[in-house]
Design an enzyme around this catalytic site. Structure first.
Site, PDB file in Angstrom:
ATOM      1  CG  ASP A 110      -0.042   0.791  35.908  1.00  0.00           C
ATOM      2  OD1 ASP A 110      -1.216   0.963  35.513  1.00  0.00           O
ATOM      3  OD2 ASP A 110       0.946   1.271  35.334  1.00  0.00           O
TER       4      ASP A 110
ATOM      5  CG  ASP B 274       5.235   0.751  30.492  1.00  0.00           C
ATOM      6  OD1 ASP B 274       4.504  -0.215  30.771  1.00  0.00           O
ATOM      7  OD2 ASP B 274       4.881   1.696  29.768  1.00  0.00           O
TER       8      ASP B 274
ATOM      9  CD  GLU C   3       7.022   7.057  29.448  1.00  0.00           C
ATOM     10  OE1 GLU C   3       8.048   6.362  29.536  1.00  0.00           O
ATOM     11  OE2 GLU C   3       6.108   6.816  28.654  1.00  0.00           O
TER      12      GLU C   3
ATOM     13  CB  ALA D  19       4.222  -2.088  19.167  1.00  0.00           C
ATOM     14  N   GLY D  20       2.906  -0.733  22.202  1.00  0.00           N
ATOM     15  CA  GLY D  20       2.472  -1.185  23.528  1.00  0.00           C
ATOM     16  C   GLY D  20       3.467  -2.132  24.168  1.00  0.00           C
ATOM     17  CG  LEU D  21       5.308  -4.796  22.338  1.00  0.00           C
ATOM     18  CD1 LEU D  21       5.962  -5.529  21.173  1.00  0.00           C
ATOM     19  CD2 LEU D  21       4.654  -5.793  23.303  1.00  0.00           C
ATOM     20  CB  SER D  22       7.312  -0.734  27.347  1.00  0.00           C
ATOM     21  OG  SER D  22       7.413   0.286  28.270  1.00  0.00           O
TER      22      SER D  22
ATOM     23  CD  GLU E  83      -2.095  -4.482  30.445  1.00  0.00           C
ATOM     24  OE1 GLU E  83      -1.278  -3.640  30.872  1.00  0.00           O
ATOM     25  OE2 GLU E  83      -1.764  -5.576  29.969  1.00  0.00           O
ATOM     26  CG  HIS E  84      -5.846  -0.002  31.724  1.00  0.00           C
ATOM     27  ND1 HIS E  84      -5.565   1.342  31.638  1.00  0.00           N
ATOM     28  CD2 HIS E  84      -5.762  -0.471  30.453  1.00  0.00           C
ATOM     29  CE1 HIS E  84      -5.362   1.677  30.367  1.00  0.00           C
ATOM     30  NE2 HIS E  84      -5.458   0.592  29.631  1.00  0.00           N
TER      31      HIS E  84
END
Ligand code: ADP
Ligand code: MG
Length: 403
Positions: free
Chosen positions: A48, A195, A183, A134-137, A45-46
């Site tokens: 990429d 994502d 995006e 929800a952070g689920l992209s 995480e964090h």
């Protein structure tokens, strides 16, 4: 108290919903009906945006798009998730020129045009069982579903032949790049490529190891259910605040660290060179951010090693260590995320961590399948005790990519 489970739709169900919506609201029948999944990042995480490694899987929860070509350059969009119909001329879509939810859709058409593909106007309807924000992209699911629907409707050739059936991983990587441009440049959201790569390039019944330096992807065996384990996703429903500013600040700190250390990215700092690197960074905040990135990339390597060896349970402690690092060194968790992890571990889970960008959003828990109800209940009880809104639970068997 009953637990809130967010189910996913079958392909038939999703297709029928968007096809009906397109007809009801815009009066046309689709040329293409396609879908793409949300994602969870198992670990990594964090990292990429600093040349790191990530290990995402696709959720069974998907966003569906039904799309009809038009003879002009008008784009008309409706979504079951909003009353706001979105309309624009595709020729007018450019960085800074449009806003509203349709930017995620029109932005993909714009990016494909920028890449030299012939895309005209279209009518489209959207429906989704991926929770928003929800952070689920859900944003990448919308972009990826749009991308494959456009490939289908306009018979685009991304290098492997025309149409969706011809899409190989290289062509999917090209589509992911178009979604990232949509995006970043049209929606104006400063995100890395995790994502979009997940939604377009994941593999059913596996995780993918995404190399964020060169965009290479390799499937890694990860299927908890057959070995009696399960991956549970918890949408904390914690309110997001200051997410964009905090995200930019994290990115800036990581870039600053690489600059001071004279390396292209923090992946270039090996674990056994970390102490030496930390001595050269005099800002304590930048030191902590650096320590997270370097140790997190190492945890991804260890995760891949245990999964390649078929030991899914060994992922648990690595997930928990990732959470601790994101909490203490990267400082992107919130009390709701920490509560999920603490309650899940106390109830016997093998490992737990926040997933996605943090500051709210979702967490994942690796547990024994027969302890799923017990652990979920313990999390819900802990939320109630602390006065948090009730969380929602999603099953997350590694599912299929956009198509
Ligand atoms: P996340 O990607 O974590 O769910 P984001 O803030 O990146 O959160 O993206 C959420 C935004 O994407 C929503 O606010 C909305 O503008 C857009 N979006 C996603 N899915 C849909 C949908 N089904 N219909 C309309 N807009 C959507
Ligand atoms: Mg998003």
């Amino acid at each position: 108290m009953s637990l809130d489970h967010l189910g996913s739709w079958t392909r038939e169900e999703g297709d029928a919903r968007v096809t009906a919506l397109l007809h009801e609201r815009l009066g046309v029948r689709p040329d293409a009906v396609r879908s793409a999944p949300g994602r969870v990042n198992v670990i990594g995480e964090h990292v990429d945006y600093t040349g790191g490694l990530c290990l995402p899987t696709a959720l069974p929860h998907r966003t569906f798009v039904a799309l009809r070509r038009r003879d002009d350059d008008v784009v008309r969009l409706v979504s079951a998730q909003t009353d706001e119909q979105w309309t624009a001329h595709l020729d007018d879509v450019a960085p800074g020129a449009v806003e509203g939810w349709g930017v995620y859709v029109a932005g993909v058409a714009w990016a494909l045009r920028e890449a030299g593909h012939t895309v005209g106007g279209f009518d489209a309807a959207v429906d989704s069982c991926v929770p928003f924000g929800a952070g689920l992209s859900s944003s990448a699911a919308l972009e990826a579903a749009t991308a494959v629907a456009l490939v289908d409707a306009f018979d685009l050739d991304l290098g492997a032949g025309p149409g969706v059936d011809a899409l190989d991983d290289a062509a999917r990587a090209v589509l992911a790049d178009a979604c990232v441009r949509a995006e970043n440049e049209i929606a104006g959201a400063n995100t890395g490529g995790l994502d979009q790569a997940s939604s377009l390039r994941c593999v059913e019944g596996a995780a993918i190891l995404l190399d964020c330096r060169d965009g290479a992807v390799r499937p890694v065996p990860f299927d908890p259910l057959p070995v009696g384990l399960d991956l549970l996703v918890i949408d904390t429903r914690a309110p997001h605040s200051h997410v964009d500013g905090e995200y930019s600040a994290r990115r800036a700190a990581v870039e600053r660290a690489a600059e001071v250390l004279g390396v292209p990215d923090l992946r270039a700092v090996p674990l056994d060179g970390l102490d030496e690197a930390l001595v050269r960074l005099d800002d304590p905040v930048i030191r902590r951010r650096t320590r997270h990135c370097v140790t997190e990339i190492e945890r991804v390597r260890q995760s891949v090693a245990v999964l390649d060896a078929g030991d899914v349970a060994a992922l648990g402690p690595l997930m928990t260590a990732s959470h601790v690092s994101l909490r203490d060194d990267f400082e992107v968790t919130v009390p709701e995320l920490d509560t999920v992890v603490d309650a899940a571990l106390a109830a016997g889970a093998l490992g737990a961590r926040m997933t996605g960008g943090g500051f709210g959003g979702s967490a994942i828990v690796l547990l024994r399948a027969d302890e799923r109800a017990k652990v979920a209940q313990a999390i819900a009880d802990a939320f109630e005790l602390r006065g948090f809104a009730a969380p929602a639970f999603l099953a997350a068997p590694p599912s299929s990519p956009a198509g």
